[in-house]
Design an enzyme around this catalytic site. Structure first.
Site, PDB file in Angstrom:
ATOM      1  N   ALA A   7       0.929  -1.287   0.030  1.00 31.24           N
ATOM      2  CA  ALA A   7      -0.027   0.065  -0.035  1.00 31.24           C
ATOM      3  C   ALA A   7       0.985   1.149  -0.037  1.00 31.24           C
ATOM      4  CB  ALA A   7      -0.927   0.045   1.185  1.00 31.24           C
ATOM      5  N   ALA A  17       8.915   3.419   5.494  1.00 31.41           N
ATOM      6  CA  ALA A  17       8.374   3.642   4.142  1.00 31.41           C
ATOM      7  C   ALA A  17       9.389   4.522   3.451  1.00 31.41           C
ATOM      8  CB  ALA A  17       7.172   4.531   4.298  1.00 31.41           C
ATOM      9  N   ALA A  18      10.542   4.439   3.837  1.00 29.18           N
ATOM     10  CA  ALA A  18      11.580   5.150   2.826  1.00 29.18           C
ATOM     11  C   ALA A  18      11.857   4.430   1.467  1.00 29.18           C
ATOM     12  CB  ALA A  18      12.772   5.691   3.648  1.00 29.18           C
TER      13      ALA A  18
HETATM   14  O1  RIB Z   1       8.176  -0.470   4.717  1.00 32.10           O
HETATM   15  C1  RIB Z   1       7.475  -0.068   5.885  1.00 32.10           C
HETATM   16  C2  RIB Z   1       6.050  -0.764   6.105  1.00 32.10           C
HETATM   17  O2  RIB Z   1       6.564  -2.019   6.337  1.00 32.10           O
HETATM   18  C3  RIB Z   1       5.250  -0.303   7.168  1.00 32.10           C
HETATM   19  O3  RIB Z   1       4.365   0.484   6.870  1.00 32.10           O
HETATM   20  C4  RIB Z   1       4.755  -1.759   7.692  1.00 32.10           C
HETATM   21  O4  RIB Z   1       3.392  -1.929   7.617  1.00 32.10           O
HETATM   22  C5  RIB Z   1       5.572  -2.999   7.140  1.00 32.10           C
HETATM   23  O5  RIB Z   1       4.754  -3.568   6.034  1.00 32.10           O
END
Ligand code: RIB
Length: 312
Positions: A42, A249-250
């Site tokens: 997502a 999320a980077a």
């Molecule tokens: O890459 C970060 C993500 O890893 C987070 O948002 C968490 O849900 C895991 O899936």
């Protein structure tokens, strides 16, 4: 601009701020708990749409409040979520510790993500036919990831694999079907069983994946940027210097930005510069999708990437 399809996970992130990542057997007092929409799939779909891509997602959430929040978040970024089904199960959940140095560690409970199976992919075959790029990570069943790679390759689609979390084993014959792989240093070590601590080691180990058939290996190295290895060429792309508060999320932002730039016809070098800039903004803000910049923000901060010609 060509279409992008993300096949992957959606998780609600429960983020606990801690002074340090807990050691084995240690009890720590956390500072606060925040909930953010996340999940590697997502996040990548959200980032790709925010950065200007034409994006659809295949995935699954539960019929619960978290599922609704996650779908709303993706829709707000402009992702086509018609391929995300709602199933009788809890939505995926991630427990994330973020320490004082903005480093994190993550445990994922897959929940509904386990329902993204081969049958569901067959049902949505038209999504695969209609896209140019397929972006995958490893938070849905590995069998499904492998199935999508095979199907995508059969249909002449371009495959971008973010091998996170790194699988314990991976079928050798699939590597030649992958156009781009974006491991971090830890994932590169897990995939190959070889040490990748120094720049020289990273390049040597990335070449191992090239020899197995992956066309472009892009190793993300946190605040040091990224290293592209294709064949005998290795190029280091330093990241812009920023003050990081949360690196969650980077890597997702980086992977998505590479795909967006390539879908616009940019070169791989231009795509990595754009990805470094996009990811560097994401680390300056807390959370996963909440930290991902828009295309306008990236261009305002770093200039118009679409006019940059960087053939290093
Ligand atoms: O890459 C970060 C993500 O890893 C987070 O948002 C968490 O849900 C895991 O899936």
């Amino acid at each position: 601009m060509s279409r992008l399809l993300v096949v992957g996970s959606l998780n609600m992130d429960m983020v606990v701020s801690v002074p340090a990542i807990p050691k084995v057997g240690e009890t720590l007092l956390g500072r606060n708990l925040q909930k953010h929409p996340g999940g590697k799939g997502a996040n990548q779909a959200y980032a790709a749409a925010s950065l200007g891509g034409n994006v659809s997602m295949i995935g699954a959430v539960g019929k619960d409040e978290h599922g609704v929040t996650l779908l709303d978040s993706l829709k707000s970024a402009g992702v086509d979520v018609s391929g995300v089904k709602q199933v009788d199960c809890n939505t995926g959940l991630a427990i994330i510790y973020v320490d004082n140095n903005s480093q994190n560690c993550i445990v994922v409970l897959q929940g509904a993500n386990n329902y993204v199976d081969e049958e569901y992919i067959d049902e949505l075959e038209s999504y695969i036919k209609d896209t140019e790029w397929i972006i995958l990570q490893m938070e849905i069943p590995q069998k499904t990831v492998e199935y999508v790679i095979r199907k995508g390759a059969e249909l002449n689609k371009k495959i971008l694999l973010n091998p996170a979390p790194a699988p314990e084993s991976f079928p050798e014959e699939l590597y030649k079907m992958i156009d781009i792989i974006t491991p971090n240093e830890v994932e590169l070590e897990s995939l190959t069983g070889l040490p990748a601590k120094t720049r020289e080691q990273i390049i040597e180990v990335a070449k191992v994946l090239n020899k197995k058939g992956v066309k472009q290996v892009i190793v993300t190295c946190g605040d040091k940027g990224a290293i592209l290895v294709n064949g005998e060429n290795a190029v280091h792309f330093p990241a812009p210097e920023v003050k990081a508060v949360d690196t969650t999320a980077a890597g997702d932002t980086f992977t998505a930005a590479v795909a967006v730039a390539l879908s616009e016809g940019k070169t791989i070098n231009e795509a990595i510069v754009f990805a470094n800039c996009s990811a560097s903004i994401s680390v300056t803000r807390p959370g996963a999708q909440s930290s991902i910049p828009s295309r306008r923000e990236v261009e305002e901060m770093f200039g118009d990437m679409s006019r940059k010609k960087l053939d290093a």
